[in-house]
Design a protein around this motif. Structure first.
Motif, short mmCIF file in Angstrom:
data_model
loop_
_atom_site.label_atom_id
_atom_site.label_comp_id
_atom_site.label_asym_id
_atom_site.label_seq_id
_atom_site.Cartn_x
_atom_site.Cartn_y
_atom_site.Cartn_z
N GLY A 275 39.16 44.53 31.71
CA GLY A 275 39.88 43.89 32.81
C GLY A 275 41.04 43.09 32.26
N ILE A 276 42.21 43.23 32.86
CA ILE A 276 43.38 42.47 32.44
C ILE A 276 43.80 41.53 33.57
CG2 ILE A 276 45.77 42.57 31.66
CD1 ILE A 276 45.26 45.25 30.45
N VAL A 277 43.73 40.24 33.31
CA VAL A 277 44.14 39.24 34.29
C VAL A 277 45.66 39.11 34.23
CG1 VAL A 277 43.97 36.83 35.00
CG2 VAL A 277 41.95 38.02 34.10
N VAL A 278 46.33 39.31 35.36
CA VAL A 278 47.79 39.32 35.40
C VAL A 278 48.31 38.32 36.42
CG1 VAL A 278 48.06 41.69 34.58
CG2 VAL A 278 47.72 41.27 37.02
N GLY A 279 49.54 37.84 36.18
CA GLY A 279 50.16 36.89 37.08
C GLY A 279 51.50 37.38 37.57
N ASP A 280 52.54 36.55 37.38
CA ASP A 280 53.87 36.89 37.90
C ASP A 280 54.47 38.13 37.24
OD1 ASP A 280 53.74 34.72 39.56
OD2 ASP A 280 54.92 33.40 38.27
N THR A 281 54.05 38.44 36.03
CA THR A 281 54.60 39.60 35.32
C THR A 281 53.69 40.82 35.44
OG1 THR A 281 53.54 38.87 33.25
CG2 THR A 281 55.81 38.14 33.65
N ALA A 282 52.89 40.87 36.51
CA ALA A 282 51.89 41.93 36.67
C ALA A 282 52.50 43.33 36.61
CB ALA A 282 51.14 41.75 37.99
N GLU A 283 53.62 43.53 37.28
CA GLU A 283 54.20 44.87 37.33
C GLU A 283 54.65 45.34 35.95
OE1 GLU A 283 54.09 47.07 39.79
OE2 GLU A 283 52.84 45.52 40.70
N GLU A 284 55.21 44.42 35.18
CA GLU A 284 55.65 44.79 33.83
C GLU A 284 54.45 45.13 32.94
OE1 GLU A 284 58.66 43.12 30.35
OE2 GLU A 284 57.87 41.75 31.87
N ILE A 285 53.37 44.36 33.08
CA ILE A 285 52.16 44.65 32.30
C ILE A 285 51.58 45.99 32.71
CG2 ILE A 285 49.80 43.92 31.79
CD1 ILE A 285 51.72 42.04 30.53
N ARG A 286 51.52 46.26 34.01
CA ARG A 286 50.99 47.54 34.50
C ARG A 286 51.82 48.71 33.98
NH1 ARG A 286 47.68 47.50 39.33
NH2 ARG A 286 47.30 45.37 40.09
N THR B 8 41.16 47.74 34.47
CA THR B 8 41.14 47.20 35.83
C THR B 8 42.03 45.96 35.84
OG1 THR B 8 38.88 47.96 36.23
CG2 THR B 8 39.72 46.21 37.67
N TYR B 9 42.98 45.89 36.77
CA TYR B 9 43.88 44.74 36.84
C TYR B 9 43.32 43.71 37.82
CZ TYR B 9 47.16 47.54 34.18
OH TYR B 9 47.74 48.29 33.19
N ILE B 10 43.34 42.44 37.38
CA ILE B 10 42.77 41.36 38.18
C ILE B 10 43.87 40.33 38.42
CG2 ILE B 10 40.99 39.56 38.26
CD1 ILE B 10 39.50 41.34 36.09
N PRO B 11 44.40 40.22 39.65
CA PRO B 11 45.51 39.29 39.90
C PRO B 11 45.06 37.84 39.93
CG PRO B 11 44.87 40.43 41.93
CD PRO B 11 44.05 41.03 40.83
N GLN B 12 45.88 36.98 39.33
CA GLN B 12 45.65 35.54 39.35
C GLN B 12 46.89 34.89 39.96
OE1 GLN B 12 45.47 33.55 35.50
NE2 GLN B 12 43.86 32.17 36.21
N ASP B 13 46.71 34.15 41.06
CA ASP B 13 47.84 33.60 41.80
C ASP B 13 48.68 32.65 40.96
OD1 ASP B 13 47.08 35.06 43.99
OD2 ASP B 13 45.94 33.42 44.92
N ALA B 14 48.03 31.87 40.11
CA ALA B 14 48.73 30.92 39.25
C ALA B 14 47.87 30.68 38.03
CB ALA B 14 48.97 29.60 40.00
N ALA C 66 38.94 29.22 32.23
CA ALA C 66 37.70 29.31 32.98
C ALA C 66 37.94 29.85 34.38
CB ALA C 66 37.01 27.95 33.04
N HIS C 67 39.10 29.56 34.95
CA HIS C 67 39.45 30.10 36.25
C HIS C 67 39.60 31.62 36.18
CE1 HIS C 67 42.34 31.20 39.52
NE2 HIS C 67 41.55 30.42 40.22
N ALA C 68 40.14 32.12 35.06
CA ALA C 68 40.25 33.57 34.88
C ALA C 68 38.87 34.22 34.88
CB ALA C 68 40.99 33.88 33.58
N VAL C 69 37.89 33.57 34.25
CA VAL C 69 36.52 34.09 34.28
C VAL C 69 35.97 34.05 35.70
CG1 VAL C 69 34.17 33.74 33.44
CG2 VAL C 69 36.10 33.41 31.89
N LEU C 70 36.26 32.96 36.40
CA LEU C 70 35.75 32.78 37.76
C LEU C 70 36.23 33.89 38.70
CD1 LEU C 70 34.10 30.56 39.33
CD2 LEU C 70 36.31 29.62 40.01
#
Length: 355
Positions: A50-61, A75-81, A86-90
């Motif tokens: 699983g890859i946690v992605v933020g504002d640069t999600a499209e570039e990472i994808r 699997t891409y997992i979006p993080q709003d900020a 620990a929030h990424a794990v949550l």
């Protein structure tokens, strides 16, 4: 076992490069830092990532795709900020399920990979295992305190007065016990859910937390100095080859990789160095520990101990060193200002001016 790769940070210490590019995709020896981590995960026998992605999600994808090029399934997992590790794990709970997992920070670099660490965790299976290394200034890291027998008794995030010089490396291994821990903590003074607090909760609840202190090479590539140092370390291991072309008056000295379609004309390259595909080097000097990406042009210039990203040109510049040059950059000499003397002279003055 699964892997959780964190690639959502803003990369403020690498600005202005990261204003337009994900920090995890800045290349080291012409390969994005993130790719080294994904290769290490695959080498450890982990395929569900699983890859946690933020504002640069499209570039990472776009860069990673479905992971098949690395032998993994992504699997891409979006993080709003960016609200803390620990929030990424949550937010990754559904992906992780009840599996053990390794959490890998996507901008970290570890020579030698993580296979031994993962194998050791599988055998012993503590509730958590952290990786530590000695650093000269631990105030910029999570810091571990060990007892006389080497057991972890305390963790603190970026302390003003560190209790040890042991910093947490950006690789963690967990059983599902960590999910209760991340649900049980609150935001830190930085407003983030800190993974150090979650691990401290495990320690306080008498869970089994192991640590491994490494003496090998590790870097957090979050700033230009460390990025250049990692580039140096990787170039030391590059196998020389000449898939491109160099003319008979050029000098290629030491460990130099010239990739397909690159041209070296009337130039001198001293390795270790790498010249990317389709790049043209003419009437130039490329010094040690320099990575020039694909589609660049370096003409009548000198550069060493630097990283040049895709599609950039350097023309007519005497010497560049210890630099990180972004994509599509043009570096040229500044126009010479006309020399002039401004004089206010009294009657019968005599003035001598060198020509």
């Amino acid at each position: 076992m699964k892997a959780l790769v964190l690639s959502g940070g803003a990369g403020t210490r690498l600005r202005p490069i990261t204003h337009t590019s994900a920090k995890q995709l800045v290349p080291v020896a012409n390969k994005p830092v993130l790719f080294y981590g994904l290769e290490a995960i695959a080498d450890a026998g982990i395929t569900d990532v699983g890859i946690v992605v933020g504002d640069t999600a499209e570039e990472i994808r776009e860069a990673v795709g479905d992971g098949s090029r690395f032998g993994i399934q992504v699997t891409y997992i979006p993080q709003d900020a960016p609200q803390g590790l620990a929030h990424a794990v949550l937010i990754s709970r559904d992906f992780l399920g009840d599996d053990d997992f390794v959490m890998y920070l996507g901008d970290n670099f570890i020579v030698g990979g993580i296979t031994g660490l993962v194998d050791g965790f599988r055998d012993a299976r503590p509730d958590a295992q952290i990786l530590l290394t000695k650093v000269p200034d631990p105030r910029a890291f999570g810091v571990a305190e060990l007892d006389e027998e080497g057991r972890v008794i305390g963790l603190e995030e970026k302390p003003e007065v560190p209790k040890s010089d042991l910093a947490l490396v950006g690789v963690y291994l967990f059983t599902p016990a960590v999910h209760e821990a991340v649900r049980s903590i609150g935001p830190s003074r930085r407003g983030e859910l800190e993974i150090t607090h979650a691990i401290q909760w495990l320690i306080d609840q008498k869970h089994d937390v192991h640590s491994t202190t490494i003496s090998g090479y590790w870097k957090d590539t979050g700033n230009v100095t460390d990025m250049l140092e990692v580039n140096r370390a990787v170039l030391e291991t590059v196998d020389p080859c000449e898939d491109g072309t160099s003319d008979e008056v050029s000098e290629i000295i030491g460990r130099v990789r010239i990739e397909t379609g690159a041209q070296v004309v009337r130039s001198r390259i001293v390795g270790p160095a790498i010249i990317g595909a389709g790049t043209v080097i003419s009437d130039a000097y490329i010094g040690p520990y320099t990575s020039v990406s694909e589609g660049c042009r370096i003409e009548d210039s000198e550069i060493e101990y630097s990283i040049v990203l895709r599609g950039s040109s350097i023309t007519g510049v005497r010497r560049i060193a210890a630099s990180l040059i972004g994509r599509g950059v043009e570096v040229t000499p500044s126009p010479r200002s006309p020399a002039a003397h401004r004089l206010v002279l009294g009657d019968h003055s005599k003035v001598q001016i060198s020509s």
